[in-house]
Design a protein around this motif. Structure first.
Motif, short mmCIF file in Angstrom:
data_model
loop_
_atom_site.label_atom_id
_atom_site.label_comp_id
_atom_site.label_asym_id
_atom_site.label_seq_id
_atom_site.Cartn_x
_atom_site.Cartn_y
_atom_site.Cartn_z
N GLY A 69 0.83 -1.19 0.00
CA GLY A 69 0.00 0.00 0.00
C GLY A 69 0.86 1.24 0.00
O GLY A 69 1.95 1.25 -0.57
N ARG A 70 0.39 2.26 0.68
CA ARG A 70 1.11 3.54 0.74
C ARG A 70 1.18 4.02 2.18
O ARG A 70 0.29 3.76 2.98
N THR A 71 2.26 4.74 2.46
CA THR A 71 2.41 5.37 3.77
C THR A 71 1.51 6.61 3.81
O THR A 71 0.96 7.01 2.79
N GLY A 72 1.41 7.21 4.97
CA GLY A 72 0.60 8.42 5.11
C GLY A 72 1.03 9.54 4.19
O GLY A 72 0.21 10.36 3.77
N ASP A 73 2.34 9.57 3.84
CA ASP A 73 2.83 10.63 2.94
C ASP A 73 2.87 10.19 1.48
O ASP A 73 3.47 10.84 0.64
N GLY A 74 2.24 9.05 1.17
CA GLY A 74 2.08 8.62 -0.21
C GLY A 74 3.16 7.74 -0.80
O GLY A 74 3.10 7.40 -1.98
N ARG A 75 4.15 7.34 -0.02
CA ARG A 75 5.21 6.48 -0.55
C ARG A 75 4.75 5.02 -0.59
O ARG A 75 4.01 4.58 0.28
N LYS A 76 5.21 4.28 -1.61
CA LYS A 76 4.88 2.86 -1.72
C LYS A 76 5.48 2.11 -0.54
O LYS A 76 6.61 2.37 -0.13
N ALA A 77 4.70 1.16 -0.01
CA ALA A 77 5.16 0.41 1.16
C ALA A 77 4.80 -1.06 1.04
O ALA A 77 3.70 -1.41 0.62
N GLU A 78 5.74 -1.90 1.40
CA GLU A 78 5.53 -3.33 1.60
C GLU A 78 5.87 -3.55 3.07
O GLU A 78 7.01 -3.30 3.49
N VAL A 79 4.89 -3.98 3.86
CA VAL A 79 5.10 -4.06 5.30
C VAL A 79 4.64 -5.42 5.82
O VAL A 79 3.58 -5.92 5.44
N TYR A 80 5.45 -5.99 6.72
CA TYR A 80 5.13 -7.24 7.39
C TYR A 80 4.82 -6.93 8.85
O TYR A 80 5.57 -6.21 9.51
N PHE A 81 3.71 -7.48 9.33
CA PHE A 81 3.26 -7.23 10.69
C PHE A 81 3.20 -8.52 11.50
O PHE A 81 2.83 -9.57 10.97
N ASN A 82 3.52 -8.41 12.79
CA ASN A 82 3.29 -9.52 13.71
C ASN A 82 1.78 -9.61 13.87
O ASN A 82 1.14 -8.65 14.30
#
Length: 94
Positions: A69-82
């Protein structure tokens, strides 16, 4: 084996190791899924963290929730969550 063939095999093995590492997701938890936050709870938490425009939300085989998705400031993000705590385990932001 000749030197050229050995060099080629070594290069293929090294590239495979690098590629495998690049696509491997981290291990986020070993807790059973009965202990995980529900997908709805996790998606709400992700939104509260400021992530938006989530294109992909999925469970990984290594015990994570993963988003694209995107961060709050619009940057592309791939994030892994516990999936038990909701904490960010790994974040790749462009």
């Amino acid at each position: 084996m000749n030197r050229k063939r050995i060099g080629s095999i070594a290069a293929i093995v090294m590239l495979g190791a690098i590629a495998g590492h690049a696509v491997a997701s981290p291990t986020c938890t070993r807790q059973p899924e009965s202990q995980w936050l529900s997908e709805a709870e996790m998606q709400k938490k992700i939104g509260q963290m400021g992530y938006k425009d989530i294109k992909v939300f999925k469970k990984t085989t290594s015990g994570c929730y993963e988003i694209y998705g995107r961060t709050g400031d619009g940057r592309k993000a791939e994030v892994y969550f516990n999936p038990v705590t909701g904490a960010v385990v790994e974040s790749n932001v462009d």
